[in-house]
Design an enzyme around this catalytic site. Structure first.
Site, PDB file in Angstrom:
ATOM      1  N   LYS A  44      29.338  44.863  45.690  1.00 31.28           N
ATOM      2  CA  LYS A  44      28.760  45.488  44.506  1.00 31.28           C
ATOM      3  C   LYS A  44      29.112  44.554  43.361  1.00 31.28           C
ATOM      4  O   LYS A  44      30.279  44.184  43.188  1.00 31.28           O
ATOM      5  CB  LYS A  44      29.376  46.863  44.285  1.00 31.28           C
TER       6      LYS A  44
ATOM      7  N   TYR B 291      34.523  41.871  40.918  1.00 26.69           N
ATOM      8  CA  TYR B 291      34.523  41.907  39.459  1.00 26.69           C
ATOM      9  C   TYR B 291      35.382  40.774  38.927  1.00 26.69           C
ATOM     10  O   TYR B 291      36.615  40.853  38.952  1.00 26.69           O
ATOM     11  CB  TYR B 291      35.074  43.242  38.965  1.00 26.69           C
TER      12      TYR B 291
END
Lengths: 236, 236, 236, 236, 236
Positions: free
Chosen positions: C173, C143
């Site tokens: 992810k 992220y």
């Protein structure tokens, strides 16, 4: 265990050749000859120095051939003059590694007065514990440093010398401030910790190999009026 | 233990293929072909490079098939160019893990002059101790960095090279500043630590696989007027 | 050791149910039903998810009854949204504890671009080393975060994906930015590291238990035009 | 290992006597009688409390005589109210030491929302791992704290309760905000983690020894309309 | 294990000779005689002190000859007055090393109210755990320090004394504020932790060797109206 200082002392004096300028000050302190560690190790050998002081990297690459003839002192911490930060010199070599490299003593710089003083005190004290478990003596470079710290003040030097004693140094190296009377107190504050005087005038390295040692011993004797003073190191 | 540099040297020279741009600079340095590690490992194989340099993650996923043919150097620290912080590159892979992955040498970047210099000095020195216990050579990327630091200045480069020697590097990688006379001093300051020159002009990767190695050796020879210089690395 | 991804993949795809919103965002993301971990574990079971992702505390209290039927991924780090500090998510569970709790994979969030990036890089890399020693795969939440960081920019996402590969993640992810062409490059930069897409529209949890999985597989297939894309996770 | 809460619970309720005010608030919370730990241990004994909570120092000096009769909970972290710093309460006692001192449960305060939240999360999670290896339950004081944090807000309290669950607490102690409807959500967010309510009106310590326990049980039952609520602690 | 205070107490009183001024204040607190540790150790011997308190460095070099006659207390942390930083005194000697040097008790200074309070609390508590495993008592110097902290205020002194109890000190040394009534509360807050009063008027060291001990005992008795007060230390 008994701490053995005999390997770097003769007649209660010691003349050590420090060779860490390349790290501490940068190569501007070196010339085409002195940049080569072999050249300096040869001076230490020929000049009958009581020991040579280097970082672990230089010791590892150059000391093997001098193992029987020149006592090695590995300087365990170090820093450059490049970074613009509060004085701090971190441990760069373990006591175990220094001993494997052949060191008969280890050294460590403490910048008394620095905001990082607590870190250096703690790191130094662990080194003392580890080295003394092997009977290996520890030399402390006691250098006052920091804002508002007068590096030549007798009280500051005396305080720094005392720190060396309290924290377990077997010898301290400290800069002489050219005040013989005042410096007596500095030496007394170190009590049974041996005092090595750093510096003196910069000496051309070509004079070091054969004659300087005697000259420096002379200077020690002249300075012998401070009976507690122990010896001398030469900074190139 | 004897540090074995032969696995990444031939005829006292070395040509290494560094492949850490994806982490250090980001994928903007890569294209549709070079983004694939397999493509680069094939170049290293076909181009007879003396070693390929990657992070542990790429080594783990791609190196197994090249184990017998291309020497691996795992870069132990790394950082992105995203975070706006004082230069720091932290250790991301242990020496043990690097060796398990097949590394015959390990690398580490030191940003001399950074406020984080003490942390990198300490981390690097522990790596030297651990790697040398296995006889594994350590390559130091010596990159001056920080406010007020001129990265192409001969004195700064010479200082950085010297740090590599003092802290135990077996080879340093340093950026050439296109000043052949001045750079001689840089190389001398590294003394017995081998010097790899980083960079040169950016080369299209399609030229690397078969022909470039010879070309680069030529360039090494042409640059051979610095006899202390050891080899060369190519940055894509 | 071979890293085993088969326990959380079917037909080279994976649909994972993340249940860490209570920590990361707070209970405002939960309702009277979803606040109960048992309710979500039942959805994971009935919906044939390839795994459920929780913090160690929830895993310890709720996972025992689902041990044979739902693969567990323990998220090893985490943080709240309460503290007003630079992005940092510290490790809260050891790899050993995660495995004892039944985890077949572990997860860790890296905020690329954060001033704390170096700490997370170092912590993550140690986790990779430890988990891979057991053959346990590591999933990295990549992220981008921090001042001046555009979290939806293709280059930033591609850079973050690349970091996952370089640092040893087996899967990442990452948030899809709704730019299918640009996202292809993101996926390529991850190379052999599997890419899981986070998010998509928020789905009412009552739709998840039986039907959504198929729907999401459909969506995966529709998105199958990115052949490198691996799977998908659902965020409640 | 099964976490055993039975030693500090009766009929699914618990009434604990916390005695850490001397450290947390200072002796101004104490009087001539309560300043003596023996006086409080006697109250805990006579009042049939389900446990007494102290720092390790008091436990070590006073608990031996009460070993068979009063369950001990050692509070593992603590701080004074003297230092003007961001909320942080560091671990002061290891789980091993707490168990040696006779503890059947351990406690730890987390200041959710503090800039030091990550440190406390990491420290707490290690404690959970260690304590649960012995089957020893962990109680988390969940206290929201920090600039911009409303300590009585239902959402903040619910978030804090949830953190306790996610991070592995077996019980949380949380301050009741006198909003019975809103507090139901707080309790639900803790899920299977038991909730102890801190505080209530300050009670004169002379009332505690014989009568208060029953009164407090009454109060627990009256508050029993929140079935998820577990028990109550008394703060002097 | 039973903590043995008998080695540094007689008739439930203790008179200790602290000799750490060289580190804490600098040599300006010393004179030509007292600068020599041997001189002070002789005073401790002749004056029948219940113990002498020094840093590990002085203990290591001077204590061997006094081993059978003067109990040793090693002060485990220390600092200079040179650095201009928030009050912090770091551990400089391990409990193991102190015991090897012959210590029958160890000491540690805590600056309550300092921003570094949490670090000192944590370090101190580990020392308590380690020392008590050997049955070695721990003395805490409880010195309130920091901006906004009134070092002579009864409440602050009482709070500091209480911290000593809560954190496991067997004795505290605290400065008397010349308020006999107020100081009673300070002593009560320490509960079963023994209280040593620091200071009093500065005494010429020539008076210490033979006569002062009795005088100080007298002073103790006169001060005996505080029955909870335990003993006294003399600061040169």
């Amino acid at each position: 265990m008994r701490i053995n200082l005999n390997k770097i002392m003769r007649k209660d004096k010691s003349l050590l050749l420090a060779y860490d300028q390349g790290l501490e000050h940068g190569p501007s302190d070196l010339n085409e000859r002195t940049v080569d560690p072999k050249y300096i190790f040869d001076i230490a050998l020929e000049g009958l120095y009581d020991g040579i002081i280097t970082q672990h990297g230089i010791a590892e690459k150059y000391y093997a051939k001098y193992y029987k003839d020149v006592p090695l002192i590995v300087k365990l911490n170090g820093k450059t003059s490049l970074a613009n930060i509060a004085p701090i010199s971190r441990q760069l070599c373990s006591v175990d590694r220094a001993i494997k490299l052949g060191a008969v003593a280890v050294g460590y710089t403490i910048y008394t007065g620095s905001p990082n003083e607590p870190d250096m005190f703690a790191e130094f004290s662990k080194i003392v514990e580890q080295a003394h478990d092997y009977g290996v003596p520890v030399i402390a470079w006691m250098y006052p440093r920091g804002s508002g710290i007068d590096e030549k003040n007798n009280n500051i030097l005396a305080y720094s010398a005392r720190v060396g004693l309290e924290l377990g140094a077997d010898m301290i190296k400290i800069k002489y401030n050219n005040d013989p009377e005042g410096f007596k107190w500095v030496v007394k504050c170190a009590a049974s910790t041996k005092v090595l005087v750093a510096g003196g005038d910069k000496v051309d390295e070509t004079a070091l190999s054969s004659k300087v040692r005697r000259n420096n011993e002379d200077r020690c004797y002249r300075n012998g009026r401070w009976e507690e003073m122990f010896g001398n190191t030469i900074t190139l």
